[in-house]
Design an enzyme around this catalytic site. Structure first.
Site, PDB file in Angstrom:
ATOM      1  N   GLU A 163       0.832  -1.204   0.000  1.00 18.16           N
ATOM      2  CA  GLU A 163       0.000   0.000   0.000  1.00 18.16           C
ATOM      3  C   GLU A 163       0.865   1.252   0.000  1.00 18.16           C
ATOM      4  O   GLU A 163       0.565   2.236  -0.681  1.00 18.16           O
ATOM      5  CB  GLU A 163      -0.955  -0.030   1.206  1.00 18.16           C
ATOM      6  CG  GLU A 163      -1.978  -1.145   1.137  1.00 18.16           C
ATOM      7  CD  GLU A 163      -1.437  -2.554   1.404  1.00 18.16           C
ATOM      8  OE1 GLU A 163      -2.105  -3.518   1.007  1.00 18.16           O
ATOM      9  OE2 GLU A 163      -0.344  -2.698   1.991  1.00 18.16           O
ATOM     10  N   HIS A 222      10.252  15.024   9.908  1.00 11.40           N
ATOM     11  CA  HIS A 222      11.455  15.052   9.068  1.00 11.40           C
ATOM     12  C   HIS A 222      11.168  14.914   7.578  1.00 11.40           C
ATOM     13  O   HIS A 222      11.912  15.448   6.768  1.00 11.40           O
ATOM     14  CB  HIS A 222      12.417  13.938   9.468  1.00 11.40           C
ATOM     15  CG  HIS A 222      13.081  14.160  10.787  1.00 11.40           C
ATOM     16  ND1 HIS A 222      14.104  13.374  11.226  1.00 11.40           N
ATOM     17  CD2 HIS A 222      12.862  15.086  11.757  1.00 11.40           C
ATOM     18  CE1 HIS A 222      14.509  13.794  12.419  1.00 11.40           C
ATOM     19  NE2 HIS A 222      13.757  14.830  12.763  1.00 11.40           N
TER      20      HIS A 222
END
Length: 186
Positions: free
Chosen positions: A76, A103
């Site tokens: 997925e 991040h």
């Protein structure tokens, strides 16, 4: 926030429970399928549609994120990442959920429904949604490099591909030419 969700048969029950949680938290939840359990369904179209909807909303100025589920979440995540502009991260802990946003400015997360309880997944999702991108220069720079490759196929220069003083490319790492490589030499 608008949350786009997609899954396959392995995550269908999981997805339904999580959609209720997200709606109760005030999010606008959009389900991209499947509509019913089919043990032979294929996740790519569901996940790609969810990822396309995230990009469409974000491009229109609508705050949106995506969540995709499967048995492991790997396929997925790969499917979602095929959509230009998507940064999908496989999440398996609170720390990875937070770092995906902080991040990597991930806009989709993937979770393995057969790897976690619903309560664990709720914790990952809530952390992912609540965490902003840090905006730090090093993270923004890296994301820009990914976008440049995705859009133009460009990469930063290879530091190993320097030129020697004679204007000829230096030998590959190890000091030997590629032609001299002997795979049986050990």
């Amino acid at each position: 926030m608008r949350i786009h969700i997609a899954t396959d048969h392995a995550g269908l029950e999981f997805s339904t429970q999580l959609q209720h949680h997200l709606a109760e938290c005030g999010h606008d939840v959009v389900d991209h399928g499947p509509l019913e359990y089919d043990p032979l369904d294929d996740y790519p179209a569901f996940c790609i549609r969810a990822a396309q909807a995230v990009i469409a909303d974000q491009s229109a100025g609508v705050p949106a994120l995506g969540i995709v589920f499967g048995g492991s979440g790997n396929g997925e995540q790969i499917a979602a990442n095929k959509v230009r502009g998507i940064r999908a991260a496989l999440v398996w802990s609170l720390a990875t959920a937070e770092l995906a946003r902080e991040h990597n400015d991930a806009n989709v997360i993937s979770i393995g429904a057969r790897q976690h309880t619903v309560d664990e997944a709720i914790g990952f999702i809530d952390r992912f949604i609540a965490t902003p991108f840090s905006g730090e220069e090093r993270h923004a720079r890296r994301i820009a490099q990914l976008a440049a490759f995705e859009t133009y196929g460009t990469l930063e220069p290879d530091p190993r591909a320097g030129l020697g003083t004679d204007g000829v490319a230096d030998a590959p790492h190890g000091g030997e030419s590629v032609d001299a490589f002997d795979p049986e030499a050990g």
